[in-house]
Design a protein around this motif. Structure first.
Motif, PDB file in Angstrom:
ATOM      1  N   ILE A 370       0.845  -1.201   0.000  1.00  0.00           N
ATOM      2  CA  ILE A 370       0.000   0.000   0.000  1.00  0.00           C
ATOM      3  C   ILE A 370       0.880   1.251   0.000  1.00  0.00           C
ATOM      4  N   PHE A 371       1.904   1.225   0.849  1.00  0.00           N
ATOM      5  CA  PHE A 371       2.754   2.417   0.953  1.00  0.00           C
ATOM      6  C   PHE A 371       3.666   2.559  -0.264  1.00  0.00           C
ATOM      7  N   GLU A 372       4.134   1.422  -0.777  1.00  0.00           N
ATOM      8  CA  GLU A 372       5.005   1.502  -1.962  1.00  0.00           C
ATOM      9  C   GLU A 372       4.237   2.110  -3.137  1.00  0.00           C
ATOM     10  N   LYS A 373       2.977   1.732  -3.230  1.00  0.00           N
ATOM     11  CA  LYS A 373       2.143   2.249  -4.315  1.00  0.00           C
ATOM     12  C   LYS A 373       2.016   3.778  -4.188  1.00  0.00           C
ATOM     13  N   LEU A 374       1.788   4.216  -2.948  1.00  0.00           N
ATOM     14  CA  LEU A 374       1.678   5.661  -2.700  1.00  0.00           C
ATOM     15  C   LEU A 374       2.961   6.376  -3.098  1.00  0.00           C
ATOM     16  N   ALA A 375       4.095   5.767  -2.734  1.00  0.00           N
ATOM     17  CA  ALA A 375       5.386   6.393  -3.019  1.00  0.00           C
ATOM     18  C   ALA A 375       5.601   6.495  -4.526  1.00  0.00           C
ATOM     19  N   ILE A 376       5.212   5.432  -5.267  1.00  0.00           N
ATOM     20  CA  ILE A 376       5.404   5.445  -6.724  1.00  0.00           C
ATOM     21  C   ILE A 376       4.533   6.530  -7.347  1.00  0.00           C
ATOM     22  N   ASP A 378       3.550   9.166  -6.013  1.00  0.00           N
ATOM     23  CA  ASP A 378       4.137  10.433  -5.658  1.00  0.00           C
ATOM     24  C   ASP A 378       5.305  10.773  -6.593  1.00  0.00           C
ATOM     25  N   ALA A 379       6.145   9.746  -6.851  1.00  0.00           N
ATOM     26  CA  ALA A 379       7.302   9.953  -7.728  1.00  0.00           C
ATOM     27  C   ALA A 379       6.832  10.294  -9.136  1.00  0.00           C
ATOM     28  N   GLU A 380       5.767   9.603  -9.594  1.00  0.00           N
ATOM     29  CA  GLU A 380       5.252   9.869 -10.947  1.00  0.00           C
ATOM     30  C   GLU A 380       4.721  11.299 -11.046  1.00  0.00           C
ATOM     31  N   LYS A 381       3.998  11.722  -9.967  1.00  0.00           N
ATOM     32  CA  LYS A 381       3.456  13.077  -9.955  1.00  0.00           C
ATOM     33  C   LYS A 381       4.585  14.097 -10.058  1.00  0.00           C
ATOM     34  N   LEU A 384       5.982  14.240 -13.518  1.00  0.00           N
ATOM     35  CA  LEU A 384       5.073  14.969 -14.408  1.00  0.00           C
ATOM     36  C   LEU A 384       5.220  16.470 -14.228  1.00  0.00           C
ATOM     37  N   LEU A 385       5.272  16.871 -12.948  1.00  0.00           N
ATOM     38  CA  LEU A 385       5.400  18.282 -12.620  1.00  0.00           C
ATOM     39  C   LEU A 385       6.691  18.849 -13.200  1.00  0.00           C
ATOM     40  N   GLU A 386       7.777  18.078 -13.047  1.00  0.00           N
ATOM     41  CA  GLU A 386       9.072  18.540 -13.571  1.00  0.00           C
ATOM     42  C   GLU A 386       9.017  18.675 -15.085  1.00  0.00           C
ATOM     43  N   GLU A 387       8.336  17.689 -15.736  1.00  0.00           N
ATOM     44  CA  GLU A 387       8.248  17.738 -17.199  1.00  0.00           C
ATOM     45  C   GLU A 387       7.423  18.946 -17.648  1.00  0.00           C
TER      46      GLU A 387
END
Ligand SMILES: Cc1cc2nc3c(=O)[nH]c(=O)nc-3n(C[C@H](O)[C@H](O)[C@H](O)COP(=O)(O)O)c2cc1C
Length: 411
Positions: A370-376, A378-381, A384-387
Motif C-alpha cells: 500500500i505504501f510503496e504504491k503511494l510512493a510510486i 508520488d514519484a510519478e506526480k 510529471l510536474l518537472e516535465e
C-alpha cells in the motif's frame, strides 16, 4: 538448388524440374532458419511482467539484438528501464542462457550463447526430420501433379499417347534425384546440428553420402558454427568499476490504530510533532489518516524508530494499535518526506470494513505494498510536474527564460 540434370527437353519436365528446384531452395532455407540465431529473437515474445503494479509485455521494455556476424556467440538485450533487468535475466536463464553481463551505461544485457546441449541438438535434429518428411511429400505431390497434367493433355488429344513415354521417364528421373538430394541436404544439416553426436540413420544413407555428396553440399548452410567452442569474450567495456553507494540500512515499522477522537486540530498537532521531530532523527514515512483509522509507515535508524514507536504506543490520541510490520531493510521508501500524509481519499475501505477490522488483518507484505504504491504515485506526480515545468520553460521567450529558471529554482 540445381538438380544437376542440365536442360530437359519437354515443357512438362521443365515445369516439374523448376517447381522442384524452387521447393528444394525453400527446404534449405527452412533448415537454415531452424538452428539460426533468429529464433533467439522470440525469447521475450509473449512474456509478461508486472511493472508499476501492472501486467505488461516484456517486449515493450526490452528488445533482443543479434550480431551481424553469424559466428558471434553472443547477443544483446537492450532494456528501457533498470527495474526490468531482473526479469529479463530470469527469462534468459529459463531459456538456458546463464552467462550474462549488464552494461549499465548503455542499458544493455550481453548474453553468451553456449554450445547447445545434447537435448537441444536432439530437438533440432527431430525438427529437421519433420521438415524432411514434409518436403518428400511435397516432391511427391509435384510429380503426381505433373503426371496428371500430362495424362489430361493426352485425353484432350494435345499429345499422342506414344509421345509421352520419354517425358514420363524424365519426370521419374527428376523425382528420384530429388529424393536423393533431400536425403543429402538433410544429412548435411543433421551433421551440423548434432556435431560429434551425428550418426547416419541407415547404411544406405551412409553409402549415398559417400558416393553423391559434392562440395556444394558442404556449403549449403550459412551457419557452420553450431559446434563453435572457442572462448567467447563479450564486447562490454571493462573500465574501472563505478562506486555504487551502499543503500542505507533502515528499520521499517507499519502499524494500524483507531483514533480515540478525530479532528483537524488533533491531526495538525500530530503532524506538527512529526514534522518537528522526524527530520533530526532521520525518520521518514507516511501517515494515512481517516476518522476511523490511522495507518502509519515509519522508517529510519533502528534506535530512532524503536524510541519513536515507544512514544506513539503510549499516545492517548489513538488506541487498538497493532504492529503489522517491523523489519530491517536496505533503502527508504519515503526518502524525501519527514512524514507524508494522505487523507485516505484513494483508499476504498468502507467504514464497515474498517469496523470489522480489515486493516488489523492486513499481512505485512500487503501493508508494505500500500505504501510503496503511494510512493510510486508520488514519484510519478513529481516527474510529471518537472516535465510540465520544463515544457513551460522551453516555451518561454529567451528574455523571460532566466526569470522563469530562477523562479523554478526557488520553488
Ligand atoms: C497516529 C499518530 C502518529 C504519530 N506520528 C508521529 C511521528 O511520526 N513523529 C513524532 O515525533 N510523533 C508522532 N506522533 C506523536 C507522538 O505520539 C508523540 O506525541 C510525540 O512524538 C511527542 O513529541 P514531543 O516529545 O516533541 O512532545 C504520532 C501520534 C499519533 C497519534
Amino acid at each position: 538448388m540445381d538438380l544437376g540434370m542440365g536442360k530437359v527437353a519437354d515443357s512438362y519436365s521443365r515445369a516439374c524440374k523448376n517447381r522442384i528446384e524452387a521447393m528444394l531452395d525453400g527446404y534449405i532455407h527452412s533448415l537454415n532458419e531452424l538452428a539460426s540465431l533468429d529464433t533467439l529473437k522470440n525469447i521475450l515474445y509473449g512474456v509478461r511482467v508486472v511493472i508499476d503494479y501492472r501486467n505488461r509485455h516484456l517486449t515493450d521494455f526490452a528488445e533482443v539484438h543479434l550480431e551481424n556476424d553469424p559466428k558471434a556467440r553472443f547477443f544483446s538485450v537492450s532494456v528501457t528501464r533498470l527495474d526490468i533487468v531482473r526479469d529479463v535475466r530470469r527469462v534468459m536463464r529459463s531459456a538456458g542462457f546463464d552467462e550474462m553481463k549488464f552494461d549499465e551505461d548503455n542499458m544493455t544485457l550481453w548474453i553468451i550463447i553456449k554450445r547447445p546441449s545434447y537435448d537441444q541438438r536432439h530437438e533440432l535434429a527431430l525438427e529437421a526430420s519433420r521438415l524432411e518428411r514434409a518436403t518428400r511429400q511435397a516432391a511427391a505431390n509435384v510429380k503426381r501433379d505433373t503426371l496428371e497434367r500430362l495424362r489430361a493433355a493426352v485425353d484432350r488429344e494435345y499429345i499422342e499417347e506414344f509421345d509421352i513415354k520419354p517425358t514420363m521417364e524424365t519426370i521419374e528421373t527428376i523425382y528420384a534425384r530429388t529424393v536423393e538430394q533431400i536425403t543429402l541436404i538433410t544429412i548435411r544439416r543433421r551433421q551440423q546440428i548434432l556435431g560429434s553426436f551425428f550418426v547416419f540413420e541407415s547404411k544406405e544413407d551412409e553409402q549415398l553420402w559417400e558416393e553423391e555428396r559434392t562440395t556444394a553440399h558442404d556449403k549449403l548452410f550459412t551457419i557452420h558454427d553450431i559446434d563453435y567452442n572457442v572462448k567467447t569474450v563479450l564486447p562490454i567495456k571493462s573500465g574501472p568499476k563505478k562506486k555504487v553507494p551502499k543503500p542505507e540500512k533502515v528499520k521499517q515499522i507499519i502499524y494500524v490504530s483507531k483514533p480515540t477522537d478525530f479532528s483537524n486540530g488533533i491531526l495538525k498537532d500530530v503532524l506538527r510533532s512529526a514534522m518537528a521531530n522526524n527530520a533530526p532523527l532521520k525518520v521518514t514515512g507516511c501517515l494515512i489518516c481517516r476518522s476511523d483509522f490511522y495507518l502509519q509507515f515509519l522508517e529510519g535508524p533502528k534506535e530512532s524508530i524503536d524510541a519513536l514507536y515507544e512514544k506513539i504506543l503510549v499516545d492517548k490520541r489513538h488506541t487498538d494499535i497493532k504492529r503489522l510490520r517491523g523489519k530491517n531493510v536496505n533503502g527508504r521508501v519515503f526518502g524525501a518526506w519527514a512524514m507524508k500524509y494522505d487523507f485516505n481519499k484513494n483508499w476504498m475501505w468502507s467504514p464497515d470494513q474498517v469496523k470489522k477490522g480489515v486493516l488489523h488483518k492486513l499481512k505485512a507484505d500487503e501493508a508494505l505494498a500500500i505504501f510503496e504504491k503511494l510512493a510510486i504515485k508520488d514519484a510519478e506526480k513529481k516527474k510529471l510536474l518537472e516535465e510540465e515545468q520544463a515544457a513551460i520553460l522551453a516555451k518561454t521567450k529567451p528574455a523571460t527564460k532566466k526569470k522563469a529558471a530562477n523562479a523554478t529554482a526557488q520553488t
